[in-house]
Design an enzyme around this catalytic site. Structure first.
Site, mmCIF file in Angstrom:
data_model
loop_
_atom_site.group_PDB
_atom_site.id
_atom_site.type_symbol
_atom_site.label_atom_id
_atom_site.label_comp_id
_atom_site.label_asym_id
_atom_site.label_seq_id
_atom_site.Cartn_x
_atom_site.Cartn_y
_atom_site.Cartn_z
ATOM 1 N N THR A 87 0.834 -1.196 0.000
ATOM 2 C CA THR A 87 0.000 0.000 0.000
ATOM 3 C C THR A 87 0.872 1.250 0.000
ATOM 4 O O THR A 87 2.006 1.229 0.458
ATOM 5 C CB THR A 87 -0.961 0.021 1.212
ATOM 6 O OG1 THR A 87 -1.813 1.167 1.119
ATOM 7 C CG2 THR A 87 -0.193 0.071 2.532
ATOM 8 N N ARG A 88 0.316 2.337 -0.533
ATOM 9 C CA ARG A 88 0.947 3.656 -0.446
ATOM 10 C C ARG A 88 -0.035 4.659 0.153
ATOM 11 O O ARG A 88 0.204 5.857 0.115
ATOM 12 C CB ARG A 88 1.413 4.129 -1.836
ATOM 13 C CG ARG A 88 0.330 4.198 -2.877
ATOM 14 C CD ARG A 88 0.832 4.673 -4.236
ATOM 15 N NE ARG A 88 -0.230 4.725 -5.221
ATOM 16 C CZ ARG A 88 -1.113 5.718 -5.349
ATOM 17 N NH1 ARG A 88 -1.035 6.758 -4.545
ATOM 18 N NH2 ARG A 88 -2.048 5.673 -6.267
ATOM 19 N N ASN A 89 -1.137 4.129 0.717
ATOM 20 C CA ASN A 89 -2.185 4.959 1.307
ATOM 21 C C ASN A 89 -2.422 4.548 2.757
ATOM 22 O O ASN A 89 -2.032 3.449 3.170
ATOM 23 C CB ASN A 89 -3.496 4.802 0.523
ATOM 24 C CG ASN A 89 -3.375 5.293 -0.904
ATOM 25 O OD1 ASN A 89 -2.924 6.407 -1.141
ATOM 26 N ND2 ASN A 89 -3.756 4.464 -1.871
#
Length: 574
Positions: A198-200
């Site tokens: 994830t990057r969120n």
């Protein structure tokens, strides 16, 4: 026992070369050096710690061509993303680099020697071919923009010998190398591990889908967020990591661990999904969750997705036998308020009430202070996001005025500065074209390259001030669309707000009212490269506001800008 690494052997170059550390360090001081960019540092770190196994360096032309064309290295190993070291001709000439040369790779942040690269070859890539084969060819794709606008003209290929790890000063205990994470899994007795990329920030739905994936496979969960380079505009990794840490106790005790990955993402969709799977396999995971539009960059200017929603899942599934890691297809889950539970959307009977909050709506709620329900996210996560998401009324912004010389930009800028100072609530900075030329860019001329550099310097200063909460008014001519777009990206990439105002006063009016006679000098040939005379002005295609001093007063234009800012919520409405 954790999953075998890709290619069969974990290429932990730091461990391999540790006995020769002093010898390599001494040699590195005598060699020419390449100072690495932030993206190159991310790549080198994962080369040296084995995250990119079976790579032992930056790709030579044979590997690069094979990866672009066939999704595999020259030796036949599956690999989907070109990992290349780009350099300029000036660097090659200055250091007299050639095949067989040894060169030090140095960290731009602290000037430390990180590795020595022995050059296999130096080659000029076909960037158009790389863009088409790897990313799909759409020129609006951020990776293709980066390739065309930032990547240098030559690639250097060759194996590296590791000297020093990169220095990190944040979340050091969570930055596991592949070898360290494998040892950690063994210590915990984990043999089946589902990795989640994830990057969120993560919310209740993410917790639910990862727990479901682990439960179905009798596995544990590795939350493995990217903390290197992600998509411009993403929430900063400091905030995200605090949110992940707050979420972790919500998992059943002993089910999940958090590890950070210093990857420079390319937002490459299907190719990137394969790459991510290889990286997680090298870190010891046995399963990998691939979501809808995994690692996609969003939509282009026409509102079209760069990739199909399931292209990434299909790509990873195609190579699942070679990858040696089981793909877990991301199931979109939705909240059922009547039963207070999350379920995959395809399992919800027709007519049953569901609730969802989109990413856009979440950002709006954070911006405005509107409540975020507990069914969507945990209070401790929301608290962290709110701490890092200041209300619009306290955020900074950049008003970027562009137009011909004597179009009225400076008068508008000065009047707007006074108006904002009277409004209060934030500091106001003025970056006029002539002032910046004198103070920051006195050595620059008026070639296209120098004009671009000047605008980027303005954008850098504006971005830093904006992120600190200031109101910035910039008023360069900025005649080129490319430069203005780059300025916008520089301000917005860290979450800053940017508004382009085209001061579209006609050239004839600008000349007629030019009391300094500068246009007349340009017409006589006394000034060369003058915008509107012998150098073009490219009309903005994406201005937030278009104004014209020949038809409007400065006072009315300033009022228009203030109304735009008020509509966007930049003034306290309480």
């Amino acid at each position: 026992m954790s999953n075998p690494p890709h290619g069969g052997v974990l290429k932990d170059l730091l461990a391999r070369d540790a006995p020769r550390h002093d010898q390599l360090e001494t040699e590195a001081e005598q060699l020419p050096a390449i100072v690495l960019t932030e993206r190159q540092l991310c790549d080198l770190e994962l080369i040296m710690n084995g995250g990119f196994s079976p790579l032992e360096g930056f790709m030579n032309q044979k590997d690069y061509d094979n990866v672009c064309e066939n999704v595999r290295l020259a030796d036949g190993n599956l690999f989907s993303m070109p990992i290349t070291l780009d350099v300029s001709k000036a660097v090659i000439d200055e250091s007299q680099l050639k095949a067989g040369s040894r060169v030090t790779l140095r960290d731009f942040r602290d000037d430390r020697n990180l590795a020595i690269l022995t050059i296999d070859d130096i080659y000029r890539p076909d960037k158009a071919r790389e863009a088409k084969l790897v990313f799909g060819g759409d020129k609006e794709h951020p990776a293709i923009k980066f390739l065309n606008n930032t990547v240098q003209e030559f690639y250097i290929g060759g194996k590296v010998e590791a000297i020093n790890k990169l220095n990190h000063y944040d979340y050091v205990a969570l930055r596991y190398t592949p070898a360290e994470l494998r040892v950690h899994f063994d210590k915990l007795g984990w043999s089946r591990v589902v990795a989640f990329q994830t990057r969120n920030p993560m919310h209740r739905a993410h917790r639910e889908l990862t727990v479901r994936a682990a439960r179905a496979r009798q596995a544990n969960v590795l939350i493995h967020p990217v903390v290197g380079l992600t998509k411009p505009g993403d929430i900063d990794h400091f905030t995200r990591v605090r949110a992940y840490q707050a979420l972790l106790p919500r998992y059943p005790n002993g089910m999940a661990v958090l590890g950070l990955l210093g990857l420079a993402m390319r937002m490459g969709g299907p190719r990137e999904a394969i790459w991510h799977a290889i990286i997680r396999k090298n870190h010891g995971a046995t399963h990998f969750i691939v979501g809808r539009d995994h690692a996609g960059p969003g939509k282009n200017s026409k509102g079209e997705e760069f990739y199909g929603p399931y292209d990434a899942q299909h790509a990873v599934e195609k190579y699942r036998e070679e990858l040696g890691i089981e793909v877990v297809e991301f199931q979109q889950v939705t909240y059922l308020p009547d039963t207070d539970e999350y379920k995959p959307k395809d399992e919800v009977p027709a007519g049953v009430k569901t609730l969802d909050i989109s990413g856009t709506e979440l950002r709006n709620r954070l911006r405005t202070g509107a409540p975020i329900p507990e069914w969507f996210s945990y209070p401790e996560v929301v608290k962290i996001l709110r701490e890092s998401s200041r209300p619009r009324s306290t955020q900074g912004f950049t008003i970027f005025l562009t137009g011909y010389m004597n179009s009225g930009k400076d008068a508008i800028a000065r009047a707007l500065q006074v108006t904002l100072n009277q409004q209060g609530g934030r500091s106001v900075s003025l970056l006029l074209g002539d002032t910046v030329r004198h103070e920051l860019s006195s050595e620059l001329g008026f070639s296209r390259e120098d004009r671009h550099t000047n605008v980027q310097r303005i954008a850098f200063v504006a971005g830093e001030l904006t992120r600190a909460g200031a109101a910035v008014i910039a008023a360069p001519i900025a005649p080129y669309e490319e430069s203005r777009n780059a300025a916008r990206d520089a301000v917005t990439q860290g979450g800053g707000n940017f508004f382009l105002v085209h001061v579209a006063t006609p050239l004839e009016y600008c000349e007629k009212t030019d009391k300094r006679g500068i246009y007349a000098k340009a017409r006589r040939g006394e000034i060369k490269g003058f915008t509107g005379v012998d150098d073009p002005y490219e009309t903005p295609s994406n201005a937030h506001l278009t104004v014209d001093v020949s038809k409007q007063t400065v006072r009315s234009i300033v009022h228009e800008i203030i109304l735009m800012l008020e509509t966007e919520g930049f003034f306290d409405r309480a």
